[in-house]
Motif scaffolding. Structure first.
Motif, PDB file in Angstrom:
ATOM      1  N   THR A  55      21.747  17.835  53.260  1.00  0.00           N
ATOM      2  CA  THR A  55      21.038  16.782  53.990  1.00  0.00           C
ATOM      3  C   THR A  55      20.912  17.156  55.450  1.00  0.00           C
ATOM      4  O   THR A  55      21.874  17.606  56.060  1.00  0.00           O
ATOM      5  CB  THR A  55      21.824  15.457  53.897  1.00  0.00           C
ATOM      6  N   THR A  56      19.719  16.940  56.016  1.00  0.00           N
ATOM      7  CA  THR A  56      19.514  17.230  57.435  1.00  0.00           C
ATOM      8  C   THR A  56      20.124  16.121  58.284  1.00  0.00           C
ATOM      9  O   THR A  56      20.478  15.072  57.776  1.00  0.00           O
ATOM     10  CB  THR A  56      18.013  17.313  57.770  1.00  0.00           C
ATOM     11  N   GLY A  59      18.849  12.709  57.740  1.00  0.00           N
ATOM     12  CA  GLY A  59      19.054  12.071  56.451  1.00  0.00           C
ATOM     13  C   GLY A  59      18.122  12.581  55.376  1.00  0.00           C
ATOM     14  O   GLY A  59      18.194  12.167  54.224  1.00  0.00           O
ATOM     15  N   GLU A  60      17.253  13.503  55.746  1.00  0.00           N
ATOM     16  CA  GLU A  60      16.315  14.044  54.759  1.00  0.00           C
ATOM     17  C   GLU A  60      17.027  15.057  53.884  1.00  0.00           C
ATOM     18  O   GLU A  60      17.907  15.764  54.355  1.00  0.00           O
ATOM     19  CB  GLU A  60      15.216  14.761  55.543  1.00  0.00           C
ATOM     20  N   VAL A  61      16.622  15.144  52.629  1.00  0.00           N
ATOM     21  CA  VAL A  61      17.274  16.095  51.731  1.00  0.00           C
ATOM     22  C   VAL A  61      16.548  17.427  51.787  1.00  0.00           C
ATOM     23  O   VAL A  61      15.354  17.516  51.511  1.00  0.00           O
ATOM     24  CB  VAL A  61      17.281  15.558  50.286  1.00  0.00           C
ATOM     25  N   LEU A  62      17.289  18.448  52.159  1.00  0.00           N
ATOM     26  CA  LEU A  62      16.699  19.763  52.333  1.00  0.00           C
ATOM     27  C   LEU A  62      16.766  20.569  51.040  1.00  0.00           C
ATOM     28  O   LEU A  62      15.889  21.358  50.724  1.00  0.00           O
ATOM     29  CB  LEU A  62      17.445  20.481  53.456  1.00  0.00           C
ATOM     30  N   LEU A  63      17.862  20.382  50.325  1.00  0.00           N
ATOM     31  CA  LEU A  63      18.081  21.165  49.120  1.00  0.00           C
ATOM     32  C   LEU A  63      18.832  20.300  48.135  1.00  0.00           C
ATOM     33  O   LEU A  63      19.812  19.670  48.484  1.00  0.00           O
ATOM     34  CB  LEU A  63      18.900  22.427  49.459  1.00  0.00           C
ATOM     35  N   HIS A  83      24.382  19.154  59.455  1.00  0.00           N
ATOM     36  CA  HIS A  83      23.873  19.131  58.084  1.00  0.00           C
ATOM     37  C   HIS A  83      25.050  18.906  57.151  1.00  0.00           C
ATOM     38  O   HIS A  83      26.123  19.437  57.366  1.00  0.00           O
ATOM     39  CB  HIS A  83      23.212  20.464  57.741  1.00  0.00           C
ATOM     40  N   ALA A  84      24.849  18.112  56.113  1.00  0.00           N
ATOM     41  CA  ALA A  84      25.928  17.846  55.168  1.00  0.00           C
ATOM     42  C   ALA A  84      25.645  18.582  53.877  1.00  0.00           C
ATOM     43  O   ALA A  84      24.567  18.449  53.294  1.00  0.00           O
ATOM     44  CB  ALA A  84      26.037  16.343  54.904  1.00  0.00           C
TER      45      ALA A  84
END
Lengths: 200, 208
Positions: A55-56, A59-63, A83-84
């Motif tokens: 997650t960026t 809050g956007e999902v990157l992968l 990033h989480a």
């Protein structure tokens, strides 16, 4: 993959990576499941997979992909920030019945590109120097990016501190204003009240 | 010897490994990490709390037979070096069990083994060439750059977290105090007025 930690079978474990933008992050993991019958951690549990979600800072999902019991994932950050990276097994068993432990081995590399040692050794000496120097230049670029990001963060920090400072000053002024006006209102209101009640 | 002017973590098979992880430790939680270490390896564990509460955490490092090698309560930052006295799995745990509602972000760096020398002296016939010496210096300098950078990043994150906490607290306190001031002063006036209104009604009643 030496370092590992334990996790519940359906638990999600996350780690945080604070990276500048345009940084490549590569992760290696291996997961083992506790076998109740054999009373030990299985080397490779069949059917066991891990959902890896990145997650960026926004809050956007990157992968978000499902990998097997062992895998490598990578992503390139396009935003600077925290990033989480979250791991959750794909086990569908209920919490009560699952009750099994997972052992997750983890290795995360930030800003480095894998240098394939065998490729390096195979070529001749000059090319080897070339490759090593390119690798070195890449890593120095990464240091430079990190420092630039650090500068941005320090700026944000300084702004927060200055905002706090001006908030406190503003509040002191407002409080004085409130006190004075409330005092005046109180006296006036009481005076009018006593006059109307013919006590004064 | 090869011109291995890379940085810190040697990528190919070698004795040295370093793992650094930043993770969130919820309140009343404990998180443990394990690693298998060979006897005689020199290891360093370094940790720092980045956000949360009083920025402190309990840390405990145990050897394979359960022997406690390091135990500290409520530490903000520490660095501990030890040499593995026996083969086995070493475990270190971070505990936030003393905290009731603040979760903490903890960073740790666990270095196992020393970095191998860039130019191993076994196969060498001559001393290091100038270029190789230059590489060794660059390598060492860059390693310390990374080290300083990491420390600075962590301290800045912690400072920023404190500043943001402070800002929030100041905002809430200002608003809260303004409300209390208004309520109390308006309430005072009306209360005072109500005293006089009651007296008048009783006197009139007594009179008639």
């Amino acid at each position: 993959l030496p370092l590992y930690f334990q996790s519940g079978e359906r638990e999600e474990k996350c780690i945080i990576e604070d990276v500048p933008s345009d940084t490549l992050v590569i992760g290696n993991y291996k997961v083992q499941r506790w076998d109740i019958h054999k009373q030990e951690f299985l080397e490779s549990a069949p059917g066991l997979g891990m959902f890896v979600t990145v997650t960026t800072p926004d809050g956007e999902v990157l992968l978000s992909k499902l990998y097997g019991p062992q895998g490598t994932f990578s992503f390139t950050s396009y935003l600077s920030g925290e990033h989480a990276i979250c791991f959750q097994s794909n086990s569908t068993r209920l919490e009560a019945f699952a009750g099994s432990k997972l052992r997750i081995h983890l290795d995360i590399r930030v800003g480095e590109h894998f240098l394939d040692e065998s490729v390096v050794q195979a070529k001749d000496k000059v090319n080897e120097v070339n490759i090593r120097l390119e690798h070195l230049i890449e890593q120095i670029h990464h240091i430079s990016k990190e420092q630039n990001y650090e500068r941005e963060r320090e700026e944000k920090f300084r702004k927060t501190s200055e905002e706090t400072n001006s908030n406190i000053l503003w509040w002191a002024v407002v409080q004085t204003g409130i006190l004075i006006s409330i005092g005046i209102w109180q006296i006036k209101s009481l005076r009018d009240f006593f006059i109307s009640k013919k006590l004064v | 010897g090869s011109l291995a002017a890379g940085l810190v973590l040697a990528l190919a098979a070698c004795a040295a490994r370093a793992s650094e992880i930043t993770f969130e430790l919820p309140d009343n939680a404990k998180q443990c990490f394990y690693e298998e270490i060979a006897q005689g390896t020199k290891c360093t564990l370094e940790f720092q709390v980045i956000t949360g509460g009083h920025y402190d955490v309990d840390c405990r490092l145990e050897g394979p037979n359960g022997a406690v090698l390091y135990k500290e309560m409520k530490k903000q930052y520490d660095s501990f070096t030890f040499t593995a006295s026996r083969n086995g799995t070493y475990k270190f745990c971070f505990s936030n069990e003393f905290s009731t509602f603040t979760h903490k972000t903890v960073y740790f760096d666990f270095q196992v083994g020393e970095d191998p020398p860039l130019f191993p002296s076994e196969n060498r016939v001559t001393a290091l060439t100038q270029m190789e010496s230059a590489c060794v210096s660059i390598h060492e300098a860059l390693k310390s750059v990374i080290d300083y950078q990491t420390h600075f990043r962590l301290r800045e994150a912690q400072g920023r977290s404190r500043a943001e906490d402070l800002n929030t607290r100041v905002a809430y306190w200002s608003i809260g105090e303004a409300i209390i001031l208004l309520v109390v002063s308006v309430g005072q006036v009306f209360l005072l007025k109500s005293f006089f209104s009651d007296k008048r009604t009783t006197t009139t009643r007594v009179g008639s």
